[in-house]
Scaffold this active site. Structure first.
Site, short mmCIF file in Angstrom:
data_model
loop_
_atom_site.label_atom_id
_atom_site.label_comp_id
_atom_site.label_asym_id
_atom_site.label_seq_id
_atom_site.Cartn_x
_atom_site.Cartn_y
_atom_site.Cartn_z
N LYS A 13 40.33 -9.13 95.23
CA LYS A 13 41.81 -9.47 95.55
C LYS A 13 42.86 -8.45 95.38
O LYS A 13 43.49 -8.16 96.09
CB LYS A 13 42.05 -10.65 94.71
CG LYS A 13 41.28 -11.93 94.82
CD LYS A 13 41.83 -13.11 94.03
CE LYS A 13 41.84 -12.97 92.40
NZ LYS A 13 40.11 -12.71 92.04
N ARG A 88 45.56 -20.61 89.66
CA ARG A 88 43.89 -20.51 89.07
C ARG A 88 43.46 -21.95 88.63
O ARG A 88 42.66 -22.20 88.18
CB ARG A 88 44.20 -19.85 88.08
CG ARG A 88 43.21 -18.30 88.35
CD ARG A 88 43.35 -17.60 87.16
NE ARG A 88 42.12 -16.49 86.99
CZ ARG A 88 42.44 -15.14 87.17
NH1 ARG A 88 43.40 -14.77 87.73
NH2 ARG A 88 41.57 -14.22 86.95
N ARG A 127 33.39 -1.58 86.68
CA ARG A 127 34.52 -1.20 86.98
C ARG A 127 35.29 -0.46 85.96
O ARG A 127 35.05 -0.77 84.66
CB ARG A 127 35.41 -2.64 87.34
CG ARG A 127 36.83 -2.52 87.81
CD ARG A 127 37.03 -3.77 88.56
NE ARG A 127 37.56 -4.98 87.72
CZ ARG A 127 38.09 -6.06 88.09
NH1 ARG A 127 37.88 -6.28 89.54
NH2 ARG A 127 38.35 -7.16 87.21
N ARG A 160 37.93 -2.51 80.99
CA ARG A 160 38.63 -3.53 80.53
C ARG A 160 37.67 -4.51 79.57
O ARG A 160 36.44 -4.78 80.04
CB ARG A 160 39.05 -4.39 81.47
CG ARG A 160 40.64 -4.03 81.93
CD ARG A 160 40.72 -4.67 83.49
NE ARG A 160 40.62 -6.02 83.53
CZ ARG A 160 40.72 -6.98 84.42
NH1 ARG A 160 41.34 -6.58 85.57
NH2 ARG A 160 40.57 -8.25 84.49
N ARG A 171 33.96 -15.83 82.81
CA ARG A 171 35.13 -15.82 83.83
C ARG A 171 34.62 -16.42 85.15
O ARG A 171 35.32 -17.40 85.64
CB ARG A 171 35.60 -14.45 83.98
CG ARG A 171 36.34 -14.06 82.72
CD ARG A 171 36.65 -12.50 82.83
NE ARG A 171 37.87 -12.04 83.88
CZ ARG A 171 37.58 -11.13 84.55
NH1 ARG A 171 37.01 -9.83 84.18
NH2 ARG A 171 38.52 -10.69 85.44
P1 AMP Z 1 42.76 -10.99 86.60
O1 AMP Z 1 43.10 -9.44 86.30
O2 AMP Z 1 43.57 -11.62 87.72
O3 AMP Z 1 41.16 -11.25 86.64
O4 AMP Z 1 43.12 -11.86 85.29
C1 AMP Z 1 42.67 -11.36 83.95
C2 AMP Z 1 42.91 -12.31 82.64
O5 AMP Z 1 44.25 -12.85 82.67
C3 AMP Z 1 42.24 -13.80 83.26
O6 AMP Z 1 40.68 -13.74 82.95
C4 AMP Z 1 42.96 -14.96 82.48
O7 AMP Z 1 42.64 -14.74 81.07
C5 AMP Z 1 44.50 -14.34 82.67
N1 AMP Z 1 45.09 -14.83 83.84
C6 AMP Z 1 45.49 -14.17 84.74
N2 AMP Z 1 46.05 -14.71 85.94
C7 AMP Z 1 45.98 -16.26 85.09
C8 AMP Z 1 46.44 -17.37 85.62
N3 AMP Z 1 46.98 -17.72 87.04
N4 AMP Z 1 46.30 -18.54 84.79
C9 AMP Z 1 45.69 -18.08 83.70
N5 AMP Z 1 45.18 -17.02 83.26
C10 AMP Z 1 45.51 -16.12 84.09
#
Ligand code: AMP
Length: 214
Positions: A13, A88, A127, A160, A171
């Site tokens: 994404k 989400r 990554r 990360r 996740r």
């Molecule tokens: P991402 O980089 O989008 O995979 O987000 C990394 C982490 O941030 C996720 O595993 C969640 O802990 C948190 N996070 C990001 N976006 C959301 C969201 N829309 N709702 C809840 N937690 C989020």
């Protein structure tokens, strides 16, 4: 154009959102990036969010919803935006619907990037991200020229915390449980565009733009 990029962690994404920013000249709104910036800056929000992020759990809806609601009202969103990593949960999707209604706006497309689970683990666990500039690498698919150093700025690259394999599996489980239901929700609204997320990055981008007619 207002669009959502939906897909499990590792579906690509973020990568595709960056290409779409160039093509469509609208901002990428990544809640993950916003949260990581807050963690890096050590803000109260960042301190709260980090506890959830490090263990692969979702940050509570009310925190995220407030963050996005504020962001969508900034002037650079007037012509549209690409939501990456939001919504989400069904609660977040409903809140987005209400925010859009209040702004007399609506979504144009929801792109669902589809990638088999076994590919996702491989992609995410390899990554690496630059600590300085955020550039992304992959130890196998797109390594930096010098191991551990960013090609763009020379900064250190790192994994990360939430990209470690056991956290990745958590996740993915959270995605299946809380986020995947949004696929049928947006399908019922006639907004869903399913796009296979495997193959060359450029080819996937082409599939997306074709689906969007952009
Ligand atoms: P991402 O980089 O989008 O995979 O987000 C990394 C982490 O941030 C996720 O595993 C969640 O802990 C948190 N996070 C990001 N976006 C959301 C969201 N829309 N709702 C809840 N937690 C989020």
């Amino acid at each position: 154009m207002r669009l959502i990029l939906l897909g499990p962690p590792g579906a690509g994404k973020g990568t595709q959102a960056k290409f779409l920013v160039e093509r469509l000249q609208i901002p990428q709104i990544s809640t993950g990036d916003m949260l990581r910036a807050a963690v890096k800056d050590g803000t109260p929000l960042g301190r709260d969010a980090k506890q959830y992020m490090d263990r692969g759990a979702l940050v509570p809806d009310e925190i995220i919803i407030g963050l996005v609601r504020e962001r969508l009202q900034r002037p650079d969103c007037a012509r549209g935006y690409i939501l990456d990593g939001f919504p989400r949960t069904v609660t977040q999707a409903e809140a987005l619907g209400k925010t859009l209604e209040a702004l007399h706006a609506s979504l144009d497309h929801v792109v669902s990037l589809e990638v088999p689970t076994e590919d996702l683990v491989l992609r995410i666990a390899g990554r690496r991200t630059c600590r300085n500039c955020g550039a992304m690498y992959h130890v196998r698919f797109s390594p930096s020229q010098t191991d551990g150093r960013c090609d763009a700025c020379g900064g250190p690259t790192y994994q990360r915390e939430d990209d470690r394999e056991e956290t990745v599996r958590r996740r993915l489980a959270v995605y299946a449980d809380q986020t995947a239901p949004l696929i049928s929700l947006y399908e019922a609204q006639g907004l869903l565009r399913r796009v296979p997320g495997t193959g060359e990055i450029g080819e996937i981008f082409h599939r997306i733009t074709t689906a969007l007619g952009a």
